[in-house]
Scaffold this active site. Sequence first.
Site, PDB file in Angstrom:
ATOM      1  N   THR A 175      53.883 -34.968  -2.058  1.00  0.00           N
ATOM      2  CA  THR A 175      52.951 -33.888  -1.725  1.00  0.00           C
ATOM      3  C   THR A 175      51.761 -34.478  -0.987  1.00  0.00           C
ATOM      4  O   THR A 175      51.009 -35.272  -1.552  1.00  0.00           O
ATOM      5  CB  THR A 175      52.491 -33.161  -2.996  1.00  0.00           C
ATOM      6  OG1 THR A 175      53.636 -32.614  -3.660  1.00  0.00           O
ATOM      7  CG2 THR A 175      51.529 -32.034  -2.651  1.00  0.00           C
ATOM      8  N   PHE A 202      59.889 -28.741  -4.666  1.00  0.00           N
ATOM      9  CA  PHE A 202      59.432 -27.608  -5.476  1.00  0.00           C
ATOM     10  C   PHE A 202      60.096 -27.686  -6.850  1.00  0.00           C
ATOM     11  O   PHE A 202      60.753 -26.748  -7.298  1.00  0.00           O
ATOM     12  CB  PHE A 202      59.768 -26.281  -4.783  1.00  0.00           C
ATOM     13  CG  PHE A 202      59.135 -26.124  -3.428  1.00  0.00           C
ATOM     14  CD1 PHE A 202      57.816 -25.710  -3.307  1.00  0.00           C
ATOM     15  CD2 PHE A 202      59.847 -26.411  -2.275  1.00  0.00           C
ATOM     16  CE1 PHE A 202      57.222 -25.572  -2.057  1.00  0.00           C
ATOM     17  CE2 PHE A 202      59.272 -26.268  -1.018  1.00  0.00           C
ATOM     18  CZ  PHE A 202      57.947 -25.846  -0.919  1.00  0.00           C
ATOM     19  N   GLU A 235      58.862 -29.779 -13.731  1.00  0.00           N
ATOM     20  CA  GLU A 235      59.168 -30.753 -14.770  1.00  0.00           C
ATOM     21  C   GLU A 235      59.805 -30.029 -15.944  1.00  0.00           C
ATOM     22  O   GLU A 235      59.369 -28.965 -16.357  1.00  0.00           O
ATOM     23  CB  GLU A 235      57.897 -31.477 -15.221  1.00  0.00           C
ATOM     24  CG  GLU A 235      57.362 -32.442 -14.180  1.00  0.00           C
ATOM     25  CD  GLU A 235      56.204 -33.259 -14.706  1.00  0.00           C
ATOM     26  OE1 GLU A 235      56.236 -33.659 -15.880  1.00  0.00           O
ATOM     27  OE2 GLU A 235      55.255 -33.493 -13.938  1.00  0.00           O
ATOM     28  N   CYS A 267      50.978 -31.808 -10.906  1.00  0.00           N
ATOM     29  CA  CYS A 267      50.971 -31.084  -9.628  1.00  0.00           C
ATOM     30  C   CYS A 267      49.829 -30.093  -9.481  1.00  0.00           C
ATOM     31  O   CYS A 267      48.972 -30.257  -8.609  1.00  0.00           O
ATOM     32  CB  CYS A 267      52.311 -30.362  -9.435  1.00  0.00           C
ATOM     33  SG  CYS A 267      53.720 -31.481  -9.255  1.00  0.00           S
ATOM     34  N   ARG A 273      49.715 -35.765 -18.323  1.00  0.00           N
ATOM     35  CA  ARG A 273      48.686 -35.731 -17.286  1.00  0.00           C
ATOM     36  C   ARG A 273      48.030 -34.352 -17.243  1.00  0.00           C
ATOM     37  O   ARG A 273      48.709 -33.344 -17.119  1.00  0.00           O
ATOM     38  CB  ARG A 273      49.292 -36.086 -15.925  1.00  0.00           C
ATOM     39  CG  ARG A 273      49.588 -37.556 -15.757  1.00  0.00           C
ATOM     40  CD  ARG A 273      50.331 -37.859 -14.477  1.00  0.00           C
ATOM     41  NE  ARG A 273      51.713 -37.395 -14.533  1.00  0.00           N
ATOM     42  CZ  ARG A 273      52.605 -37.618 -13.563  1.00  0.00           C
ATOM     43  NH1 ARG A 273      52.243 -38.270 -12.470  1.00  0.00           N
ATOM     44  NH2 ARG A 273      53.846 -37.178 -13.680  1.00  0.00           N
TER      45      ARG A 273
END
Length: 448
Positions: free
Chosen positions: A121, A155, A158, A266, A336
């Site tokens: 990305t 796209f 997870e 993301c 994260r």
Amino acid sequence: MKLCIVGTGYVGLVSAACFAEMGNSVTCIDVNKDVVARLNAGSVHIFEPGLEPMVRRSHADGRLKFTTSLAEGLVGADCAFICVGTPPGEDGSCDLHYVEQVAREIGRTMENDLIVVDKSTVPVGTADRVRAIITEELAARGKNFDFEVVSNPEFLKEGDAISDFMKPDRVVIGTSSDKAAATMRELYAPFARTRDKLIVMGIRSAEMTKYAANCMLATKISFINEIATICERVGADVRDVRNGIGSDSRIGYQFIYPGVGYGGSCFPKDVKALIHTAEAAGMEPKLLNAVEAVNARQKLHMAERIKEYFAPQGGVKGKTLALWGLAFKANTDDMREAAAINIINALTEAGMKVRAFDPVAADNARRIFQDNPLVEIVDDQYGVCDGAQALLVVTEWNQFRNPDFDRIKSLLTAPLLFDGRNLYSPAAMGSRGFAYFCIGRRPDLATN
């Protein structure tokens, strides 16, 4: 085709495994020797359902290889995919250090014509930068190989990344080259047997599409969380509101589940990166700033409600909270930007002890909280409740959806449950004797 994939994180390893599954010859590159050794031994270093058996199968069949040598991976390759990390900088901008480093190494080592694919990305304009770096390195070598730089954003969700890759909604390809587009169409053809899913557009539009998609989804999450907060104030039930608006086909039900806010690798960084891009272009992105602000507030929402509840009892200091779920979402060990981190930090700073359980993220949590003496990560889902003053559910793991409530009630010092994912029925919890607090519903409505 023969593919070289640089990076063995979520995007790189999932892409490599799925391409190899379809019969391509794939070589994965990673600078971490330990990771490469583990992968060659059949051990996957990230948690993603279905990934490890797929990696093992293709590796055993010889279609999937792992090495630290980019030169080895580029020999005879048709395409080289850049799948390295793009972490956020201090100012929210996207750090392209790793992408540029890979581009430079490709220019220094490639020995044949090549399609270079940006799958990381990256901000608008990155493909131009990658092309310039490779051109510069080839010129320094006196080489003149033909190459194209293509944008092919991922796209993947997870926890469901294999399904997303194997059965994509769309495959976005950014290129002005008919030849490169044809090659990418051939590569992705096995993943689009029922209909043409390839969308070809300009490179900058493809780069922007990735950010626009993630920011749209983040916006939906922040919107429903904002509505949930208003519902709590005015006596409405966000569950009813969600059903009322989700039935509208223009809105839909996806990504309008109220909760503890978005996290992961993301959404947070991509919202920040697009904000930075807009500001660098001389525009104030008011909506994106609001999306980020609402999410930051939502991550602390349950911590504030817990503090408010215990305020008449002398506050949270010295009390113990049992916590279920540490990963930012179910079916991953990724912590994260997880809301659990914000919640735990806020409560322990106020002196509350937190005893937490997660089925797969425990080791990551221990590393994160190793210096916090008020945090204990345990491996027993019910053991965390023993002697705790309340239970908070943060992540929507399936095993939390229908637990033994009688056992929970017997272990807690009082039947008090905070639900950050709205997993349970307020009426059912009331009938079981629990004081129950969820998202988007006023406490005095909990038994209705």
